[in-house]
Design a protein around this motif. Sequence first.
Motif, PDB file in Angstrom:
ATOM      1  N   TRP A 151      56.096  33.902 129.320  1.00  0.00           N
ATOM      2  CA  TRP A 151      57.123  33.146 128.601  1.00  0.00           C
ATOM      3  C   TRP A 151      57.813  32.196 129.555  1.00  0.00           C
ATOM      4  N   GLN A 152      58.446  31.191 128.976  1.00  0.00           N
ATOM      5  CA  GLN A 152      59.204  30.206 129.745  1.00  0.00           C
ATOM      6  C   GLN A 152      60.676  30.568 129.645  1.00  0.00           C
ATOM      7  N   GLY A 153      61.440  30.272 130.666  1.00  0.00           N
ATOM      8  CA  GLY A 153      62.871  30.572 130.655  1.00  0.00           C
ATOM      9  C   GLY A 153      63.118  32.061 130.837  1.00  0.00           C
ATOM     10  N   GLN A 154      64.279  32.522 130.399  1.00  0.00           N
ATOM     11  CA  GLN A 154      64.641  33.932 130.541  1.00  0.00           C
ATOM     12  C   GLN A 154      64.469  34.656 129.222  1.00  0.00           C
ATOM     13  N   ARG A 155      63.848  35.829 129.270  1.00  0.00           N
ATOM     14  CA  ARG A 155      63.659  36.673 128.089  1.00  0.00           C
ATOM     15  C   ARG A 155      64.762  37.720 128.075  1.00  0.00           C
ATOM     16  N   ASP A 156      65.446  37.861 126.935  1.00  0.00           N
ATOM     17  CA  ASP A 156      66.506  38.852 126.806  1.00  0.00           C
ATOM     18  C   ASP A 156      65.891  40.245 126.751  1.00  0.00           C
ATOM     19  N   ASP A 159      77.001  41.191 135.415  1.00  0.00           N
ATOM     20  CA  ASP A 159      77.108  41.320 133.961  1.00  0.00           C
ATOM     21  C   ASP A 159      75.746  41.254 133.293  1.00  0.00           C
ATOM     22  N   GLN A 160      74.912  40.316 133.741  1.00  0.00           N
ATOM     23  CA  GLN A 160      73.574  40.194 133.198  1.00  0.00           C
ATOM     24  C   GLN A 160      72.581  40.054 134.344  1.00  0.00           C
ATOM     25  N   PRO A 161      72.056  41.166 134.826  1.00  0.00           N
ATOM     26  CA  PRO A 161      71.105  41.106 135.938  1.00  0.00           C
ATOM     27  C   PRO A 161      69.789  40.480 135.487  1.00  0.00           C
ATOM     28  N   THR A 162      69.123  39.806 136.384  1.00  0.00           N
ATOM     29  CA  THR A 162      67.821  39.212 136.096  1.00  0.00           C
ATOM     30  C   THR A 162      66.797  39.711 137.096  1.00  0.00           C
ATOM     31  N   VAL A 163      65.548  39.677 136.677  1.00  0.00           N
ATOM     32  CA  VAL A 163      64.435  40.057 137.539  1.00  0.00           C
ATOM     33  C   VAL A 163      63.231  39.212 137.145  1.00  0.00           C
ATOM     34  N   ARG A 164      62.429  38.837 138.117  1.00  0.00           N
ATOM     35  CA  ARG A 164      61.207  38.072 137.846  1.00  0.00           C
ATOM     36  C   ARG A 164      60.017  39.030 137.932  1.00  0.00           C
ATOM     37  N   ILE A 165      59.206  39.053 136.870  1.00  0.00           N
ATOM     38  CA  ILE A 165      57.953  39.811 136.883  1.00  0.00           C
ATOM     39  C   ILE A 165      56.828  38.801 136.655  1.00  0.00           C
ATOM     40  N   VAL A 219      71.473  49.883 135.370  1.00  0.00           N
ATOM     41  CA  VAL A 219      70.955  48.578 134.995  1.00  0.00           C
ATOM     42  C   VAL A 219      69.709  48.842 134.159  1.00  0.00           C
ATOM     43  N   ALA A 220      69.640  48.246 132.966  1.00  0.00           N
ATOM     44  CA  ALA A 220      68.520  48.513 132.067  1.00  0.00           C
ATOM     45  C   ALA A 220      67.843  47.219 131.644  1.00  0.00           C
ATOM     46  N   PHE A 221      66.517  47.262 131.600  1.00  0.00           N
ATOM     47  CA  PHE A 221      65.684  46.189 131.075  1.00  0.00           C
ATOM     48  C   PHE A 221      64.844  46.828 129.977  1.00  0.00           C
ATOM     49  N   LYS A 222      65.026  46.369 128.737  1.00  0.00           N
ATOM     50  CA  LYS A 222      64.359  46.979 127.586  1.00  0.00           C
ATOM     51  C   LYS A 222      63.475  45.947 126.893  1.00  0.00           C
ATOM     52  N   ASN A 223      62.582  46.460 126.044  1.00  0.00           N
ATOM     53  CA  ASN A 223      61.721  45.607 125.215  1.00  0.00           C
ATOM     54  C   ASN A 223      60.864  44.670 126.064  1.00  0.00           C
ATOM     55  N   ILE A 224      60.259  45.215 127.120  1.00  0.00           N
ATOM     56  CA  ILE A 224      59.388  44.436 127.988  1.00  0.00           C
ATOM     57  C   ILE A 224      57.964  44.559 127.449  1.00  0.00           C
ATOM     58  N   PRO A 225      57.319  43.452 127.081  1.00  0.00           N
ATOM     59  CA  PRO A 225      55.949  43.555 126.577  1.00  0.00           C
ATOM     60  C   PRO A 225      55.006  44.009 127.689  1.00  0.00           C
ATOM     61  N   TYR A 226      54.171  44.983 127.384  1.00  0.00           N
ATOM     62  CA  TYR A 226      53.244  45.497 128.387  1.00  0.00           C
ATOM     63  C   TYR A 226      51.801  45.113 128.092  1.00  0.00           C
ATOM     64  N   ALA A 227      51.532  44.543 126.925  1.00  0.00           N
ATOM     65  CA  ALA A 227      50.178  44.119 126.567  1.00  0.00           C
ATOM     66  C   ALA A 227      50.273  43.069 125.464  1.00  0.00           C
ATOM     67  N   ALA A 228      49.161  42.366 125.251  1.00  0.00           N
ATOM     68  CA  ALA A 228      49.095  41.400 124.149  1.00  0.00           C
ATOM     69  C   ALA A 228      49.098  42.164 122.828  1.00  0.00           C
ATOM     70  N   GLY A 247      57.302  36.422 133.604  1.00  0.00           N
ATOM     71  CA  GLY A 247      58.450  35.529 133.551  1.00  0.00           C
ATOM     72  C   GLY A 247      59.713  36.226 134.031  1.00  0.00           C
ATOM     73  N   VAL A 248      60.861  35.691 133.648  1.00  0.00           N
ATOM     74  CA  VAL A 248      62.160  36.222 134.073  1.00  0.00           C
ATOM     75  C   VAL A 248      62.771  37.032 132.931  1.00  0.00           C
ATOM     76  N   LEU A 249      63.291  38.217 133.260  1.00  0.00           N
ATOM     77  CA  LEU A 249      63.962  39.088 132.294  1.00  0.00           C
ATOM     78  C   LEU A 249      65.446  39.125 132.583  1.00  0.00           C
ATOM     79  N   THR A 250      66.258  39.163 131.532  1.00  0.00           N
ATOM     80  CA  THR A 250      67.695  39.348 131.654  1.00  0.00           C
ATOM     81  C   THR A 250      68.024  40.698 131.044  1.00  0.00           C
ATOM     82  N   GLY A 251      68.553  41.612 131.853  1.00  0.00           N
ATOM     83  CA  GLY A 251      68.876  42.954 131.381  1.00  0.00           C
ATOM     84  C   GLY A 251      70.370  43.124 131.162  1.00  0.00           C
ATOM     85  N   ARG A 252      70.804  44.368 131.174  1.00  0.00           N
ATOM     86  CA  ARG A 252      72.223  44.698 131.010  1.00  0.00           C
ATOM     87  C   ARG A 252      72.623  45.709 132.078  1.00  0.00           C
TER      88      ARG A 252
END
Length: 109
Positions: free
Chosen positions: A65-70, A19-25, A39-48, A28-33
Amino acid sequence: MTIAGVFATLSLMMAPAADQPTVRISQGVLTGRAEADVVAFKNIPYAAPPTAARRWRPPGPAPTWQGQRDAGAYGPICIQAPPGGGPRRRAVADERGLPEPERLATGGC
């Protein structure tokens, strides 16, 4: 890391579809859909963000980031010029048909 590198990393490290896949980059950890076979992971910051002292400088590393980022929805869009360019100002003509710059140059108001 480039955007292509992020997506390559995501595809190699992706957890089994749920339902909510996760991946570690590296940031930090991302939670996708997951929906159907996608399976999609959106709004991933690529630079400051290019603000304050970073303005007009090369991109810096993406923040961590700490924890999981939506990462299940798109983030805010960048400000863009409207189609056809920036705001347009209509020429105002006087009774002689002269647009504003010519009207002012000839002493008309």
